[in-house]
Design a protein around this motif. Structure first.
Motif, PDB file in Angstrom:
ATOM      1  N   SER A  11       0.795  -1.680  -0.025  1.00  0.00           N
ATOM      2  CA  SER A  11       0.544   0.292  -0.103  1.00  0.00           C
ATOM      3  C   SER A  11       0.380   1.240   0.062  1.00  0.00           C
ATOM      4  O   SER A  11       0.634   2.067  -0.749  1.00  0.00           O
TER       5      SER A  11
ATOM      6  N   ARG B  96       3.986   1.064  -3.324  1.00  0.00           N
ATOM      7  CA  ARG B  96       3.585   0.674  -4.842  1.00  0.00           C
ATOM      8  C   ARG B  96       2.429   1.350  -4.960  1.00  0.00           C
ATOM      9  O   ARG B  96       2.037   1.750  -5.759  1.00  0.00           O
ATOM     10  N   ARG B  97       1.235   1.582  -3.681  1.00  0.00           N
ATOM     11  CA  ARG B  97       0.346   2.646  -4.631  1.00  0.00           C
ATOM     12  C   ARG B  97       0.767   3.825  -4.081  1.00  0.00           C
ATOM     13  O   ARG B  97      -0.039   4.356  -4.872  1.00  0.00           O
TER      14      ARG B  97
ATOM     15  N   GLU C 246       2.298   4.719  -7.633  1.00  0.00           N
ATOM     16  CA  GLU C 246       1.379   4.941  -7.755  1.00  0.00           C
ATOM     17  C   GLU C 246       1.018   3.879  -8.951  1.00  0.00           C
ATOM     18  O   GLU C 246       0.617   4.301 -10.178  1.00  0.00           O
ATOM     19  N   GLU C 247       1.433   2.834  -7.962  1.00  0.00           N
ATOM     20  CA  GLU C 247       1.230   1.441  -9.285  1.00  0.00           C
ATOM     21  C   GLU C 247      -0.191   1.099  -8.789  1.00  0.00           C
ATOM     22  O   GLU C 247      -0.890   1.746  -8.511  1.00  0.00           O
ATOM     23  N   LYS C 248      -0.633   0.164  -9.761  1.00  0.00           N
ATOM     24  CA  LYS C 248      -2.196  -0.003  -9.922  1.00  0.00           C
ATOM     25  C   LYS C 248      -1.816  -0.841  -9.402  1.00  0.00           C
ATOM     26  O   LYS C 248      -1.224  -2.470  -9.800  1.00  0.00           O
TER      27      LYS C 248
END
Length: 170
Positions: free
Chosen positions: A66, A69-70, A74-76
């Motif tokens: 979270s 990466r997210r 800002e990865e999906k």
């Protein structure tokens, strides 16, 4: 498997110090899980809690995913173990869940977190935004939060491990 836990350097620069403490706490959680059977790793802290060592490792895999990466990159990257139907799914283990999978997933997320962080300076703001406030967050804040998150859950892990086999410390 024996996890080598390394104390962070006493005289390091800020980034090295933060990443050293983060790795120390990652290693601490691994140490708390060593030498236990799948069944022991599933043992809940105390009824009615579903908190277990395997659940904590699954939780931390999702937390790594979270923040790094997210939010940071800002990865999906959808949640691994929880969702709208079961917001605490990482702690609700099924017979199909194994330590081997949980540990491998956690280690993969740690690797992805390190890779994402390598592309940012401590003062750089995340590409994604905090899900509650909508703000962009510095890597320094994320590292500090992750140290706090691991430290809190390592306290839980210490109590769970003591309940399972009496082991304390480390």
């Amino acid at each position: 498997m024996t996890t080598e836990r390394r104390m962070p350097a006493f005289d390091a620069d800020e980034r090295t110090m933060l990443e050293g403490w983060l790795d120390f706490h990652r290693q601490t959680l691994a140490v708390k899980c060593e030498g236990l059977t799948d069944a022991q790793l599933r043992t809940a802290a105390v009824e009615p809690s579903a908190l277990s060592l395997m659940g904590l490792v699954r939780h931390m895999a999702d937390v790594e995913r979270s923040w790094y990466r997210r939010v940071l990159a800002e990865e999906k990257a959808p949640p691994l173990y929880f969702g709208d139907a079961d917001p605490d799914g990482e702690f609700h283990l099924t017979d199909a869940d194994t330590w081997q999978e949980a540990y491998a997933t956690w280690q993969a997320e740690i690797g992805a977190a390190r890779q994402a962080a390598a592309g940012f300076g401590l003062d750089d703001l995340s590409k994604g935004r905090h899900r509650r406030t909508g703000e962009r967050i510095s890597l320094r804040w994320i590292h500090t939060h992750m140290i706090e998150e691991y430290a809190r859950h390592n306290g839980h892990a210490d109590l769970i491990r003591e309940r399972i086999d009496g082991a304390t410390g480390n």
